[in-house]
Write a protein that holds these residues in place. Structure first.
Motif, short mmCIF file in Angstrom:
data_model
loop_
_atom_site.label_atom_id
_atom_site.label_comp_id
_atom_site.label_asym_id
_atom_site.label_seq_id
_atom_site.Cartn_x
_atom_site.Cartn_y
_atom_site.Cartn_z
N GLY A 31 0.81 -1.21 0.00
CA GLY A 31 0.00 0.00 0.00
C GLY A 31 0.84 1.26 0.00
N ILE A 32 2.02 1.20 -0.55
CA ILE A 32 2.99 2.29 -0.68
C ILE A 32 3.47 2.78 0.68
CG2 ILE A 32 3.44 4.60 -1.59
CD1 ILE A 32 1.46 4.05 -3.81
N ILE A 33 2.60 3.39 1.48
CA ILE A 33 3.01 3.96 2.77
C ILE A 33 3.59 2.89 3.69
CG2 ILE A 33 2.21 5.11 4.86
CD1 ILE A 33 0.23 6.64 3.19
N PHE A 34 2.88 1.75 3.80
CA PHE A 34 3.34 0.69 4.69
C PHE A 34 4.25 -0.31 3.98
CE2 PHE A 34 -0.62 2.14 6.68
CZ PHE A 34 -0.17 2.37 7.96
N GLY A 35 4.43 -0.13 2.67
CA GLY A 35 5.27 -1.06 1.93
C GLY A 35 6.64 -0.54 1.59
N VAL A 36 6.79 0.79 1.50
CA VAL A 36 8.06 1.35 1.02
C VAL A 36 9.22 1.10 1.97
CG1 VAL A 36 7.58 3.64 2.00
CG2 VAL A 36 9.15 3.40 0.04
N ILE A 37 9.00 1.20 3.28
CA ILE A 37 10.10 1.02 4.23
C ILE A 37 10.56 -0.44 4.30
CG2 ILE A 37 10.84 1.25 6.63
CD1 ILE A 37 10.55 3.89 5.05
N PRO A 38 9.64 -1.43 4.49
CA PRO A 38 10.12 -2.82 4.49
C PRO A 38 10.71 -3.24 3.15
CG PRO A 38 7.71 -2.73 4.53
CD PRO A 38 8.21 -1.35 4.82
N ALA A 39 10.18 -2.72 2.06
CA ALA A 39 10.73 -3.05 0.74
C ALA A 39 12.14 -2.46 0.59
CB ALA A 39 9.82 -2.52 -0.36
N THR A 40 12.33 -1.25 1.10
CA THR A 40 13.66 -0.63 1.01
C THR A 40 14.66 -1.35 1.90
OG1 THR A 40 12.61 1.53 0.59
CG2 THR A 40 14.92 1.55 1.26
N LYS A 72 6.55 -6.73 9.76
CA LYS A 72 5.95 -6.34 11.04
C LYS A 72 6.90 -5.50 11.89
CE LYS A 72 2.56 -10.06 11.50
NZ LYS A 72 2.09 -11.20 12.34
N GLU A 73 8.16 -5.92 11.95
CA GLU A 73 9.10 -5.19 12.80
C GLU A 73 9.47 -3.83 12.22
OE1 GLU A 73 13.55 -6.61 11.94
OE2 GLU A 73 12.23 -8.27 12.49
N SER A 74 9.15 -3.61 10.95
CA SER A 74 9.46 -2.33 10.32
C SER A 74 8.35 -1.29 10.50
CB SER A 74 9.72 -2.52 8.82
OG SER A 74 8.53 -2.88 8.14
N LEU A 75 7.19 -1.71 11.03
CA LEU A 75 6.08 -0.77 11.19
C LEU A 75 6.44 0.43 12.08
CD1 LEU A 75 3.01 -3.19 11.44
CD2 LEU A 75 3.71 -1.76 9.50
N PRO A 76 7.11 0.22 13.24
CA PRO A 76 7.52 1.39 14.04
C PRO A 76 8.49 2.29 13.28
CG PRO A 76 7.63 -0.61 15.36
CD PRO A 76 7.41 -1.04 13.94
N PHE A 81 9.53 7.33 10.16
CA PHE A 81 9.78 8.07 8.93
C PHE A 81 8.66 9.05 8.61
CE2 PHE A 81 13.22 5.14 7.89
CZ PHE A 81 14.08 5.98 7.20
N VAL A 82 7.43 8.70 8.98
CA VAL A 82 6.32 9.64 8.80
C VAL A 82 6.55 10.88 9.65
CG1 VAL A 82 3.86 10.00 9.21
CG2 VAL A 82 4.64 7.85 8.20
N VAL A 83 6.95 10.67 10.90
CA VAL A 83 7.26 11.81 11.79
C VAL A 83 8.43 12.60 11.22
CG1 VAL A 83 8.04 12.47 14.09
CG2 VAL A 83 6.35 10.65 13.83
N LEU A 84 9.46 11.90 10.75
CA LEU A 84 10.63 12.56 10.18
C LEU A 84 10.25 13.42 8.98
CD1 LEU A 84 13.75 12.84 10.11
CD2 LEU A 84 13.79 10.84 8.61
N ALA A 85 9.39 12.89 8.12
CA ALA A 85 8.94 13.64 6.95
C ALA A 85 8.17 14.89 7.35
CB ALA A 85 8.07 12.75 6.05
#
Length: 211
Positions: A31-40, A72-76, A81-85
């Motif tokens: 879903g882009i928002i929740f997928g970009v960090i674990p994918a990266t 799952k462990e990447s959700l926090p 990153f949302v806060v950082l942005a």
């Protein structure tokens, strides 16, 4: 010898192309928002495994397994990153709103923004290499900026060169978008990690494979 080097380069480029396509697909899958960090994170993990010769299977299988293990462990981290942005956006608004007389304020805000952005970039190679938890997930990459100032400068230069390359050849974004800079950054950081490993008794294992 020259032919072998050319073949190695071609093979690396082909590998990065496959990795980048998988990054796009799994980012969309999350879903882009929740997928970009674990994918990266998975991209950096796969590159680390390749450079360490720790995985000889198919790229898709490795990526899929790594993505599921780390999701799952990447959700926090995603929330971080949302806060950082938001912080970076807020600082950018303050910089644009500050007048020329607020030169010192502008410099402080720009320096803080640069530190935040670089911390976010360094988080990926540091996270997949070290066993980090809690505040250390963000503290460790931040400290690396001061432990490795040269790497930080090289990373900025690399980002500028890659950005210029993509601006002149937009089609490359589709095939090498993230994987190209990630490959260079992970390779550079691994050399630094190896030097630190000689000085530090325990630095932990990465999340995707056991060292």
């Amino acid at each position: 010898m020259v032919v072998n080097k050319i073949l190695v380069i071609i093979n690396d480029i082909y590998y990065m192309m496959k990795l980048n396509i998988l990054w796009i697909l799994f980012t969309l899958r999350g879903g882009i928002i929740f997928g970009v960090i674990p994918a990266t994170l998975t991209v950096f993990g796969c590159i680390r495994n390749r450079l360490r010769n720790q995985y000889e299977g198919k790229v898709y299988v490795e990526f899929k397994e790594g993505y599921h293990d780390i999701f799952k462990e990447s959700l926090p981290i995603t929330m971080g990153f949302v806060v950082l942005a938001l912080v970076v956006f807020f600082e950018t608004a303050l910089i644009n709103g500050a007048g020329q007389q607020d030169f010192i304020l502008q410099m402080v805000l720009k320096a803080t923004r640069m530190l935040l952005v670089m911390t976010g970039i360094f988080l990926f190679p540091v996270y997949v290499h070290f066993d980090l938890h809690g505040s250390k997930i963000w503290l460790q990459p931040f400290l690396f900026l001061f432990i490795n100032p040269l790497q930080a400068i090289v990373t900025v230069i690399m980002a500028c060169v890659v950005s210029l390359l993509y601006m002149t050849n937009p089609l490359l974004v589709l095939f090498l978008g993230l994987s190209l800079p990630a490959y260079f950054l992970m390779g550079m950081m691994l050399k630094r990690f190896d030097r630190l490993q000689e000085r530090i008794a325990y630095i932990g294992n990465d999340h995707l494979t056991q060292s």
